[in-house]
Design a protein around this motif. Structure first.
Motif, PDB file in Angstrom:
ATOM      1  N   GLY A 136       1.374  -1.443  -0.190  1.00  0.00           N
ATOM      2  CA  GLY A 136      -0.262   0.334   0.185  1.00  0.00           C
ATOM      3  C   GLY A 136       0.569   1.778  -0.210  1.00  0.00           C
ATOM      4  N   THR A 137       0.382   2.281  -1.011  1.00  0.00           N
ATOM      5  CA  THR A 137       0.719   3.391  -1.094  1.00  0.00           C
ATOM      6  C   THR A 137       0.006   4.331  -0.479  1.00  0.00           C
ATOM      7  N   SER A 138       0.541   5.626   0.378  1.00  0.00           N
ATOM      8  CA  SER A 138      -0.123   6.681   1.441  1.00  0.00           C
ATOM      9  C   SER A 138       0.552   7.331   0.572  1.00  0.00           C
ATOM     10  N   VAL A 139      -0.094   8.273   0.567  1.00  0.00           N
ATOM     11  CA  VAL A 139       1.063  10.384   0.260  1.00  0.00           C
ATOM     12  C   VAL A 139       0.570  11.204   0.786  1.00  0.00           C
ATOM     13  N   TRP A 140       1.315  11.450   2.215  1.00  0.00           N
ATOM     14  CA  TRP A 140       0.876  12.880   2.669  1.00  0.00           C
ATOM     15  C   TRP A 140       1.369  13.638   2.346  1.00  0.00           C
ATOM     16  N   HIS A 141       0.333  15.216   2.826  1.00  0.00           N
ATOM     17  CA  HIS A 141       0.849  16.410   2.011  1.00  0.00           C
ATOM     18  C   HIS A 141       0.831  17.220   2.652  1.00  0.00           C
ATOM     19  N   VAL A 142       2.035  17.905   3.205  1.00  0.00           N
ATOM     20  CA  VAL A 142       2.399  18.688   4.524  1.00  0.00           C
ATOM     21  C   VAL A 142       2.349  20.913   3.073  1.00  0.00           C
TER      22      VAL A 142
END
Ligand code: ARG
Ligand code: ZN
Length: 469
Positions: free
Chosen positions: A215-221
């Motif tokens: 699984g790939t999670s992308v977190w945006h700051v």
């Protein structure tokens, strides 16, 4: 992004000294006018931390981690702007193996010495030019033991890993300009095996399964972040998503199932506590909130990682939660200009605990002040002048720091004090500030000189006479 006023003044002084000595750098004519950026920003405690010659605006990290082998595969794409004509520049990076680097799409020469990674692009970068550097790397990331004995960097946990970065631990998992004065936005994409999840800072911008079941999670700051506030928590988590502040801010919590029952009641109070802190400290500075709660053996202390602070299970209590959430204003949005300004983080976060006790537990801040005043450990050194790196997290930075704030409150009265509480993070929102910025700000709001207070409480050695409030 950068507001390293104090550090830059130092760099100017060095340039001046070189000129005065008749040294003009590496030639003048032709295309060869660039020089290498310096390998450090001369921080009082970590002189080699950070690098000069450029300013990072964005990190795009693409990571994949396998808890079974402990191996991390990474690619960091760093968007930056040159602040001088650059022939080469440094990144801070600890351990791991660099497989290759590019600058603006062309291979760059790589050199490593200690914690410094040097990239030399084919063509020089002109002052003011925006450039993009990529570094691909892999290996088993390291745990870093600080001079005070606490552990940060990359920590293996019972079911995955946890990255903690105060003050220097983020150097263990991505190359960058790891001084708090160079803040940047981030996209952090993490691929992990089936059965575990990856949580980081900011908003979850996408979540996908890969063909092989990972699984790939992308977190945006979206807001500037000092690299010490970046986190990554990989493992099995019990997760909740709700909203706070009128439905505008997503609240994402990830709790290790082993400690989930004990954390349930407090976890549900995060929206209410955000509301209370916003009333006192001003608008919440970020687009997301939440918490990551690990087992005690996985994390040794709580940390105010941006938008999503980390807690060991047994420290997930009301005052620690109030403390780490208060850091979102004091430390995360307004970050220290150098590590010497650390007390600006811990004084406010500790004072937030005192305010919570005052508002919810019938314990006036004056009582908390008196308790701190009676604590001998609080007088070991002045909060604005920790003697060594191992003192940065010492009792004076927290307790005596909070006493400084209480002394201000006693001097200026509640109305002006609350104006300062919310006004200070508004004044330096998403920036950096020095101790001098703070004392000048307080004096400007108070409309008078408070040097007596600073001399005794902020800079003075030893315990002063008990104030008569
Ligand atoms: N800033 C953290 C807090 O909220 C403490 C971090 C401790 N880190 C360390 N290296 N001793 O108080
Ligand atoms: Zn703190």
């Amino acid at each position: 992004m950068n507001t390293r006023s104090r550090v830059r003044a130092g760099a100017v002084a060095v340039a001046f000294a070189l000129l005065a000595a008749g040294c003009t750098g590496s030639g003048s004519g032709g295309g060869v006018k660039g020089t290498p950026g310096a390998a450090g920003l001369r921080d009082p405690y970590f002189p080699k931390l950070g690098n000069s010659g450029y300013d990072v605006s964005h990190y795009a990290l693409t990571l994949s981690y396998d808890p079974a082998t402990g191996r991390l595969d990474g690619r960091a794409e760093i968007t930056a702007k040159a602040t001088q004509d650059l022939s080469a520049f440094n990144l801070d990076f600890v351990g791991l193996t660099v497989r290759g680097a590019t600058v603006d799409g062309r291979p760059a020469a790589v050199n490593r010495a200690g914690n410094e990674l040097t990239l030399r692009p084919r063509a020089e970068i002109e002052d003011g030019a925006e450039f993009r550097a990529t570094v691909t790397y892999d290996g088993v990331p390291q745990k870093i033991t600080d001079s005070d004995g606490s552990e940060e960097g990359w920590l293996k946990t019972a079911d995955g890993a946890l990255a903690l970065g105060e003050p220097t631990g983020s150097t263990a998992w991505f190359p960058g300009n790891h001084h708090p004065s160079d803040k940047a936005t981030y996209d952090i994409a993490v691929t992990v095996p089936a059965g575990v999840k990856a949580f980081s800072n900011g908003v979850l911008s996408s979540e996908k399964k890969t063909a092989d079941g990972r699984g790939t999670s992308v977190w945006h700051v979206a807001e500037p972040m000092a690299s010490y506030l970046a986190t990554l928590a990989i493992g099995r988590f019990d997760t909740t998503t709700t909203t706070a502040l009128g439905g505008k801010v997503p609240v994402v919590t990830a709790v290790d199932p082993v400690v989930a029952a004990g954390a349930a009641a407090l976890r549900a109070r995060i929206p209410e506590l955000l509301e209370w802190e916003t009333e006192n400290f001003g608008p919440y500075p970020f687009a997301a909130a939440g918490a990551i709660v690990e087992r005690d053996g996985d994390a040794g202390y709580a940390l105010e990682t941006q938008t999503r602070p980390v807690f060991p299970g047994s420290s997930f209590d009301t005052s620690t939660l109030v403390h780490e959430m208060a850091h979102q204003w004091y430390g995360d949005s307004v970050s220290p200009a150098t590590w010497k300004d650390m007390w600006l983080n811990e004084s406010f976060a500790t004072y937030a605990e005192w305010l919570y006790a005052e508002d919810f537990e019938h314990t006036p801040a004056q009582k908390s002040f008196e308790k701190a005043f009676a604590n001998d450990a609080a007088w070991a050194f002045p909060p604005a002048e920790p003697p060594k790196a191992e003192d940065l997290f010492g009792t004076p930075v927290y307790q005596r720091g909070a006493m400084v704030l209480h002394r201000i409150r006693q001097e200026v009265g509640d109305d002006t004090f609350y104006e300062i509480l919310a006004g200070w993070p508004a004044e330096h929102r998403h920036g950096n500030a020095t101790t001098k910025d703070f004392t000048e700000y307080v004096e400007s709001v108070a409309g008078r000189d408070l040097s007596g207070l600073w001399d005794v409480w902020l800079y003075g050695d030893g315990k002063p006479a008990r104030p008569t409030a």
